[in-house]
Motif scaffolding. Structure first.
Motif, PDB file in Angstrom:
ATOM      1  N   THR A   7      -9.199   5.259  -0.167  1.00 50.99           N
ATOM      2  CA  THR A   7      -7.884   4.923  -0.909  1.00 50.99           C
ATOM      3  C   THR A   7      -6.767   4.443   0.005  1.00 50.99           C
ATOM      4  O   THR A   7      -5.798   4.295  -0.812  1.00 50.99           O
ATOM      5  CB  THR A   7      -7.601   5.860  -2.059  1.00 50.99           C
ATOM      6  N   THR A   8      -7.087   4.224   0.965  1.00 53.44           N
ATOM      7  CA  THR A   8      -5.722   3.784   2.034  1.00 53.44           C
ATOM      8  C   THR A   8      -5.665   2.370   2.064  1.00 53.44           C
ATOM      9  O   THR A   8      -6.650   1.767   1.876  1.00 53.44           O
ATOM     10  CB  THR A   8      -5.874   4.625   3.191  1.00 53.44           C
ATOM     11  N   VAL A   9      -4.614   1.958   2.775  1.00 55.31           N
ATOM     12  CA  VAL A   9      -4.466   0.600   3.237  1.00 55.31           C
ATOM     13  C   VAL A   9      -4.898   0.405   4.570  1.00 55.31           C
ATOM     14  O   VAL A   9      -5.055  -0.909   4.850  1.00 55.31           O
ATOM     15  CB  VAL A   9      -3.215   0.280   2.837  1.00 55.31           C
ATOM     16  N   TRP A  10      -5.211   1.347   5.248  1.00 57.81           N
ATOM     17  CA  TRP A  10      -5.790   0.964   6.732  1.00 57.81           C
ATOM     18  C   TRP A  10      -6.420   2.434   7.145  1.00 57.81           C
ATOM     19  O   TRP A  10      -6.596   3.319   6.554  1.00 57.81           O
ATOM     20  CB  TRP A  10      -4.854   0.354   7.538  1.00 57.81           C
ATOM     21  N   ALA A  11      -6.803   2.384   8.599  1.00 57.32           N
ATOM     22  CA  ALA A  11      -7.566   3.563   9.084  1.00 57.32           C
ATOM     23  C   ALA A  11      -6.589   4.848   9.624  1.00 57.32           C
ATOM     24  O   ALA A  11      -7.110   5.400  10.380  1.00 57.32           O
ATOM     25  CB  ALA A  11      -8.346   3.057  10.185  1.00 57.32           C
ATOM     26  N   ASP A  12      -5.552   4.921   8.899  1.00 62.00           N
ATOM     27  CA  ASP A  12      -4.627   5.853   9.348  1.00 62.00           C
ATOM     28  C   ASP A  12      -5.171   7.425   9.017  1.00 62.00           C
ATOM     29  O   ASP A  12      -4.563   8.411   9.469  1.00 62.00           O
ATOM     30  CB  ASP A  12      -3.214   5.542   8.935  1.00 62.00           C
ATOM     31  N   THR A  13      -6.089   7.401   7.937  1.00 58.46           N
ATOM     32  CA  THR A  13      -6.584   8.776   7.673  1.00 58.46           C
ATOM     33  C   THR A  13      -7.984   8.936   8.345  1.00 58.46           C
ATOM     34  O   THR A  13      -8.492   9.668   7.631  1.00 58.46           O
ATOM     35  CB  THR A  13      -6.794   8.657   5.965  1.00 58.46           C
ATOM     36  N   MET A  14      -8.135   8.313   9.306  1.00 55.90           N
ATOM     37  CA  MET A  14      -9.420   8.631   9.997  1.00 55.90           C
ATOM     38  C   MET A  14      -9.421   9.808  10.749  1.00 55.90           C
ATOM     39  O   MET A  14      -8.385   9.728  11.740  1.00 55.90           O
ATOM     40  CB  MET A  14      -9.971   7.586  10.738  1.00 55.90           C
ATOM     41  N   TYR A  15     -10.265  10.808  10.746  1.00 55.98           N
ATOM     42  CA  TYR A  15     -10.241  11.779  11.421  1.00 55.98           C
ATOM     43  C   TYR A  15     -11.452  12.495  12.207  1.00 55.98           C
ATOM     44  O   TYR A  15     -12.615  12.188  11.375  1.00 55.98           O
ATOM     45  CB  TYR A  15      -9.488  13.376  10.931  1.00 55.98           C
ATOM     46  N   TYR A  16     -11.492  12.827  13.389  1.00 56.92           N
ATOM     47  CA  TYR A  16     -12.723  13.669  13.811  1.00 56.92           C
ATOM     48  C   TYR A  16     -12.962  15.166  13.103  1.00 56.92           C
ATOM     49  O   TYR A  16     -12.216  15.663  13.123  1.00 56.92           O
ATOM     50  CB  TYR A  16     -12.935  13.813  15.384  1.00 56.92           C
ATOM     51  N   LYS A  49      -3.552  -5.052   7.729  1.00 51.74           N
ATOM     52  CA  LYS A  49      -4.769  -5.771   7.153  1.00 51.74           C
ATOM     53  C   LYS A  49      -4.820  -5.896   5.846  1.00 51.74           C
ATOM     54  O   LYS A  49      -5.353  -6.445   5.158  1.00 51.74           O
ATOM     55  CB  LYS A  49      -5.859  -5.735   8.238  1.00 51.74           C
ATOM     56  N   TYR A  50      -4.777  -4.617   5.471  1.00 55.19           N
ATOM     57  CA  TYR A  50      -5.172  -4.065   3.997  1.00 55.19           C
ATOM     58  C   TYR A  50      -3.766  -3.762   3.279  1.00 55.19           C
ATOM     59  O   TYR A  50      -2.978  -3.608   3.892  1.00 55.19           O
ATOM     60  CB  TYR A  50      -5.976  -3.158   4.083  1.00 55.19           C
ATOM     61  N   ASP A  51      -3.866  -3.794   1.800  1.00 58.86           N
ATOM     62  CA  ASP A  51      -2.593  -3.622   1.141  1.00 58.86           C
ATOM     63  C   ASP A  51      -3.097  -2.920  -0.181  1.00 58.86           C
ATOM     64  O   ASP A  51      -4.387  -2.455  -0.400  1.00 58.86           O
ATOM     65  CB  ASP A  51      -2.122  -4.874   0.761  1.00 58.86           C
ATOM     66  N   TYR A  52      -2.229  -2.543  -1.153  1.00 51.03           N
ATOM     67  CA  TYR A  52      -2.390  -1.678  -2.134  1.00 51.03           C
ATOM     68  C   TYR A  52      -3.609  -2.152  -3.016  1.00 51.03           C
ATOM     69  O   TYR A  52      -4.365  -1.453  -3.500  1.00 51.03           O
ATOM     70  CB  TYR A  52      -1.301  -1.597  -3.010  1.00 51.03           C
ATOM     71  N   TRP A  53      -3.682  -3.559  -3.248  1.00 52.05           N
ATOM     72  CA  TRP A  53      -4.891  -4.137  -3.851  1.00 52.05           C
ATOM     73  C   TRP A  53      -6.119  -4.490  -3.307  1.00 52.05           C
ATOM     74  O   TRP A  53      -7.169  -4.635  -3.811  1.00 52.05           O
ATOM     75  CB  TRP A  53      -4.183  -5.477  -4.463  1.00 52.05           C
ATOM     76  N   ASN A  54      -6.057  -4.302  -1.932  1.00 52.04           N
ATOM     77  CA  ASN A  54      -7.196  -4.637  -0.940  1.00 52.04           C
ATOM     78  C   ASN A  54      -7.397  -3.200  -0.128  1.00 52.04           C
ATOM     79  O   ASN A  54      -6.772  -3.364   0.975  1.00 52.04           O
ATOM     80  CB  ASN A  54      -6.866  -5.706  -0.137  1.00 52.04           C
ATOM     81  N   LYS A  55      -7.958  -2.225  -0.522  1.00 50.28           N
ATOM     82  CA  LYS A  55      -7.984  -0.974   0.084  1.00 50.28           C
ATOM     83  C   LYS A  55      -8.905  -0.984   1.325  1.00 50.28           C
ATOM     84  O   LYS A  55      -9.711  -1.767   1.517  1.00 50.28           O
ATOM     85  CB  LYS A  55      -8.255   0.236  -0.828  1.00 50.28           C
ATOM     86  N   PHE A  56      -8.739  -0.069   2.125  1.00 53.68           N
ATOM     87  CA  PHE A  56      -9.664   0.056   3.243  1.00 53.68           C
ATOM     88  C   PHE A  56     -10.824   1.118   2.765  1.00 53.68           C
ATOM     89  O   PHE A  56     -10.788   2.183   3.010  1.00 53.68           O
ATOM     90  CB  PHE A  56      -8.950   0.796   4.481  1.00 53.68           C
ATOM     91  N   ASN A  57     -11.569   0.417   1.865  1.00 50.27           N
ATOM     92  CA  ASN A  57     -12.767   1.306   1.233  1.00 50.27           C
ATOM     93  C   ASN A  57     -14.060   1.258   2.098  1.00 50.27           C
ATOM     94  O   ASN A  57     -13.881   0.689   3.298  1.00 50.27           O
ATOM     95  CB  ASN A  57     -13.025   0.924  -0.087  1.00 50.27           C
TER      96      ASN A  57
END
Length: 369
Positions: A66-75, A115-123
């Motif tokens: 549900t985010t706008v880019w990969a800032d929530t990606m974790y190991y 690259k992504y925004d509120y309407w175009n999520k990083f799904n």
């Protein structure tokens, strides 16, 4: 260094994480061992622990869809439990670990920022089709280089930590006899305490500030701290070349808050905004260690005492009574310094030992590089 382009979908199986449809109360356990992960920006999203069976495997990556880019990606280094709306990236290749994950995550963040925004999520669809750049050798991902690069980078950071610990005398974590005695006296309840009014210890007045815009105050040369309401770094948000209006070795506290949670020690002359009170000590020998004791006691004394309609303003600060260790009916500042020094050493000990272990563990890798 050669670089190649790779699709995340070719590197990982990307599917929603498995989760329990239960309430927090049914999942969380005080003595739990299985990580329960939620949307957070700290500690790889580990928020609580549970005794329920882990539904998702370790040595993998997770990312909110549900985010706008990969800032929530974790190991994820342990088997875990998660909530919904999280994608689980399980590697399709064997050579995968935290070092490789760190490079892939960094490359993913670089490749998806703005690259992504509120309407175009990083799904999930976006993740599968995202192309990232990775070190390449003979048209294949150069995992060996990635391992060695991260090991060398880690060794550099550990060396910097080691140098800092030595320069600040924090490397010496061995307690003196006085520090050991103070800790023993504290644990056994031998401290003598007395309430003191903050007014008796400090002159409390509004901080002096410039009636200027941020653009007129902030400078790229970074000399004088400009402090604003923040919960980190003692409120230092920017820097300025203007003359400092408030003196160092003092305390500051917002007068629009509900309690003393915004009280910080200032170790440099500074510039501030309005609605901030400046607590200048009336006594000699004031320093950071004594400040930490007073700040902690102030937070304890004011927690849940004030509310939205009854703020912790200057009048409240003046009337607030805090408990401090005493000797012959006066605050025992020498004991406070020794006590804080002992606590600091106990805390830093784990950091020093960690740095020592990491230095030894990375020596062979660095020599190889």
């Amino acid at each position: 260094m050669e670089w190649g382009k790779y699709k995340l979908g070719d590197l990982f199986e990307i599917n929603p994480t498995k989760y329990y449809k239960l309430s927090n109360q049914e999942i969380i356990a005080k003595n739990g061992k299985v990580p329960l992960i939620s949307n957070s920006s700290t500690n790889n999203w580990v928020m609580w622990f549970s005794n329920l069976k882990a539904l998702n495997k370790w040595n993998s990556i997770t990312c909110s869809d549900t985010t706008v880019w990969a800032d929530t990606m974790y190991y994820q280094k342990d088997d875990f439990i998660w909530y919904s709306h999280i994608q689980h990236l399980v590697p399709k290749f064997e050579w995968f670990n935290s070092n490789i994950a760190n490079i892939i995550i960094t490359s993913s963040k670089v490749g998806t920022t703005n690259k992504y925004d509120y309407w175009n999520k990083f799904n999930r669809d976006a993740m599968n089709n995202t192309i990232i750049e990775l070190p390449t050798k003979n048209w294949k991902i150069d995992f060996e280089f990635m391992e060695e690069f991260i090991a060398e980078l880690e060794a550099l950071r550990i060396a910097e930590l080691e140098a800092y610990l030595l320069a600040t005398w924090l490397k010496d974590y061995n307690l003196t006899s006085e520090e050991e005695k103070v800790l023993q006296d504290f644990e056994s309840g031998k401290f003598e305490w007395k309430e003191s009014k903050i007014w008796d210890l400090f002159e409390i007045n509004p901080t002096k500030y410039y009636r200027l815009s941020n653009q007129e105050i902030i400078s790229n040369n970074w000399i004088i701290p400009l402090i604003s309401n923040s919960s980190t770094d003692n409120w230092v948000m920017w820097f300025s070349n203007l003359e400092a209006l408030n003196k160092w070795n003092s305390l500051t506290c917002s007068d629009t808050t509900l309690w003393a949670e915004t009280m910080y020690y200032q170790e440099n002359d500074f510039i501030w905004y309005s609605h901030i009170q400046h607590l200048v000590p009336k006594f000699e020998n004031f320093n950071k260690s004594i400040a930490f004791t007073i700040i902690t006691s102030s937070k304890v004394a004011t927690t849940k005492k004030y509310d939205y309609w009854n703020k912790f303003n200057r009048d409240a600060m003046n009337k607030t009574e805090i408990q401090l260790p005493i000797k012959e009916n006066f605050p025992d500042f020498e004991l406070m310094e020794t006590f804080i020094s002992a606590i600091q050493k106990l805390v830093i000990k784990d950091v020093v030992l960690y740095a020592d272990r990491k230095i030894e563990a990375t020596k062979k890798v660095v020599e190889k590089v």
